[in-house]
Write a protein that holds these residues in place. Structure first.
Motif, PDB file in Angstrom:
ATOM      1  N   ILE A  42       2.877  15.410  33.013  1.00  0.00           N
ATOM      2  CA  ILE A  42       2.744  16.486  32.038  1.00  0.00           C
ATOM      3  C   ILE A  42       3.352  16.002  30.720  1.00  0.00           C
ATOM      4  N   ASN A  62       0.632  23.525  34.220  1.00  0.00           N
ATOM      5  CA  ASN A  62       1.077  23.080  32.895  1.00  0.00           C
ATOM      6  C   ASN A  62       2.386  23.717  32.433  1.00  0.00           C
ATOM      7  N   PRO A  99      -1.498  19.127  29.138  1.00  0.00           N
ATOM      8  CA  PRO A  99      -1.865  18.159  30.194  1.00  0.00           C
ATOM      9  C   PRO A  99      -1.706  16.706  29.759  1.00  0.00           C
ATOM     10  N   ASN A 144       6.575  25.169  28.349  1.00  0.00           N
ATOM     11  CA  ASN A 144       5.116  25.087  28.347  1.00  0.00           C
ATOM     12  C   ASN A 144       4.667  23.682  27.958  1.00  0.00           C
TER      13      ASN A 144
END
Lengths: 362, 362
Positions: free
Chosen positions: B67, B93, B110, B107
């Motif tokens: 990520i 995500n 990708p 947050n």
């Protein structure tokens, strides 16, 4: 003017006064400092017309005189010299400075063009130990406003009440009050916060007295060989005492370092919301938790064990909590409030210092 | 992705790579760092498309994954946590980070949207001890130019010559050259100074090897668990050797601290003249003197005892002399020149480092 002076003393005096001199003003001479012999001492002084600082130093004076020279050059120059004796001589507005390694000439402006340093003729005088004054003022001054449209709030208010001297400052979002010393005098002084910050650089943690002399217009702080005079702010200070709640429905007591840590981490997630974090105290869980939400970046919940009375939540600016904790020296602190619309009181468990933070809408 | 990692390791890795991530660019994802599991390790990486830094750390990985998350928030957050184990889990995500006190969600974007990290397939490799490399590069990089209109001068040039590896940088006003190590390889690398500054933050004063691998386009520095890749600058480096005088008519040798002191004080009087000071060496007086004149403020003459050969004067930028002295570690230094129009060489009496300063018109 002709004199000998040690580099250490001269450098110390220049460091005290030079920051008051400013080259940003309209009067070029205010970027200078005044050097003047007074008997067998030298007076180094500077003013910005609001504040004046004077530092007296011992010296071997063989010829009296006075001159003003650029503050920054003089300060940088003298602080770069190694210790020892410096020979200073004035010749036609040029200050000749001589040491073993250096031979310098600094161009001056005649001293009679410099503003007259203010002084107080018939003032009232009282004293306060330097270490207590320093600690107290540094706890208070952080809450003063920098918004010049409400001049009264840009000041630190010193006032005596029932035999005690109190100091207070508020920017209307937060308020800091400290009981400083016992004092049986009539005192009501509204002092510019900028002058308090200058004073804090001049006094230290010794127990030597700071002598405070004031009339209706000005206040003079005298500490050892240094004097600071400032004008007072005109106006009536708000009746702040009615803002301080006398009892609380919710309170959490915990170690300061732990509260500091969870507020600090929470504030990282509060950047999008102007520092806003929500404190939640829970009596049955015996903990305080802090929630912050950054809609874009993410969210965070932090918690710590605490001695808790009551249940409730309140939304506060995390920066203000951190500022308060930063000047509280007790190892344990408490957070106290009555509901999410009323002021929150942060304080140490021992110190006579209270810090009030107004809640944010949540 | 699901893993456990220590705060200390994660924080160290984030501090290595996060500064390469930038929120100023046009691609928002470049403000993020990449977090990726690789067997039982986690790779933390960032790139600004010119430079890429990767830091591998040991971890207990129970689920593979990757990520990208905002670099600054992640770095500030992890460095604020107290030590110990951190639980990390990826869910749609969103990176969930859990410790005893904190429960956070960051947050992400990708990982497949992140630029591919560059790597070198068939390069040539040699090694240099970290402490020697670090000292040498920090002596050289200060002379590189920041003027992007001449890209070649914004680089540090590493080249091997007669069995030695040399490093050099010049902004055309000054030049620094250092013999780094003995090396029998063909090396000719023009590396952006900004990448060298990043590298200097990653390597330390140990004698562990830095592995250098390069092809025509890129160079990779590998040190322990950290890798830095940068593109090379295109172009031919100037034939700088012909600038270095081989003999001198005038030279003065003295202690570095004394020269530093008199140049520093002299520079205070050289602010109006862009730092210009005039050095004067005198064989019969056995001294070096420095004169600076500020027409407005005053003037200064400084002198120091030195071992002197020849008589002469030269006008130089005092800031360049101070920069050079700042990276020379010998206790004695010499200043050498042939006349006031030719380059001046400043060097320590022991180190294989020379610093050339071009004269100013006097």
């Amino acid at each position: 003017m002709k004199l000998q002076i040690t580099q250490e003393n001269l450098s110390k005096a220049l460091n005290s006064v030079a920051r008051v001199a400013s080259s940003r003003g309209t009067l070029p001479i205010l970027a200078n400092i005044l050097i003047k012999t007074v008997d067998n001492r030298v007076c180094i002084a500077a003013t910005n017309l609001n504040i004046a600082i004077t530092h007296y130093i011992g010296s071997k004076v063989s010829e009296e005189g006075a001159i003003t020279v650029p503050a920054k050059l003089m300060q940088d120059f003298v602080s770069s010299l190694s210790g020892g004796v410096i020979d200073i001589m004035l010749e036609e507005n040029k200050l000749h400075i001589k040491t073993d390694s250096f031979n310098s000439i600094i161009n001056g402006i005649p001293a009679d063009e410099y503003p007259v340093m203010p002084h107080i003729q018939n003032g009232k005088t009282w004293i306060v130990p330097s270490n207590i004054f320093r600690k107290s003022l540094s706890q208070i001054v952080i809450a003063a406003s920098s918004d010049e449209t409400r001049p009264v709030l840009t000041g630190v208010y010193l006032h005596a009440d029932n035999g005690n001297l109190y100091g207070v400052a508020t920017d209307s979002y937060r308020l800091a009050e400290k009981k400083i010393i016992k004092l049986d005098e009539e005192v009501s002084l509204l002092i510019p916060a900028s002058a308090i910050n200058d004073l804090l650089r001049l006094i230290d943690d010794s127990d030597q007295p700071v002598e405070v002399t004031h009339d209706d217009q000005q206040v003079l702080f005298k500490y050892g060989d240094v004097e600071l005079v400032t004008r007072l702010i005109d106006g009536t200070y708000p009746d702040y005492r009615k803002l301080i709640p006398s009892s609380f429905a919710c309170s959490a007591t915990l170690t300061k370092s732990e509260l500091q840590n969870i507020v600090k981490v929470s504030s990282l997630f509060a950047r999008e919301s102007a520092g806003s974090v929500t404190l939640n105290v829970d009596e049955s869980d015996k903990q305080i938790s802090i929630q912050s939400i950054a809609s874009q970046l993410g969210e965070n919940t932090a918690k710590a064990t605490a001695k808790v009375v009551g249940n409730g939540l309140i939304t506060l600016n995390s920066r203000y909590i951190l500022d308060a904790l930063n000047v509280i020296h007790d190892s344990d602190v408490s957070v106290n409030f009555n509901g999410k619309l009323e002021p929150c009181v942060v304080r140490g468990t021992k110190d006579d210092y209270i810090h009030i933070v107004m809640p944010l809408k949540s």
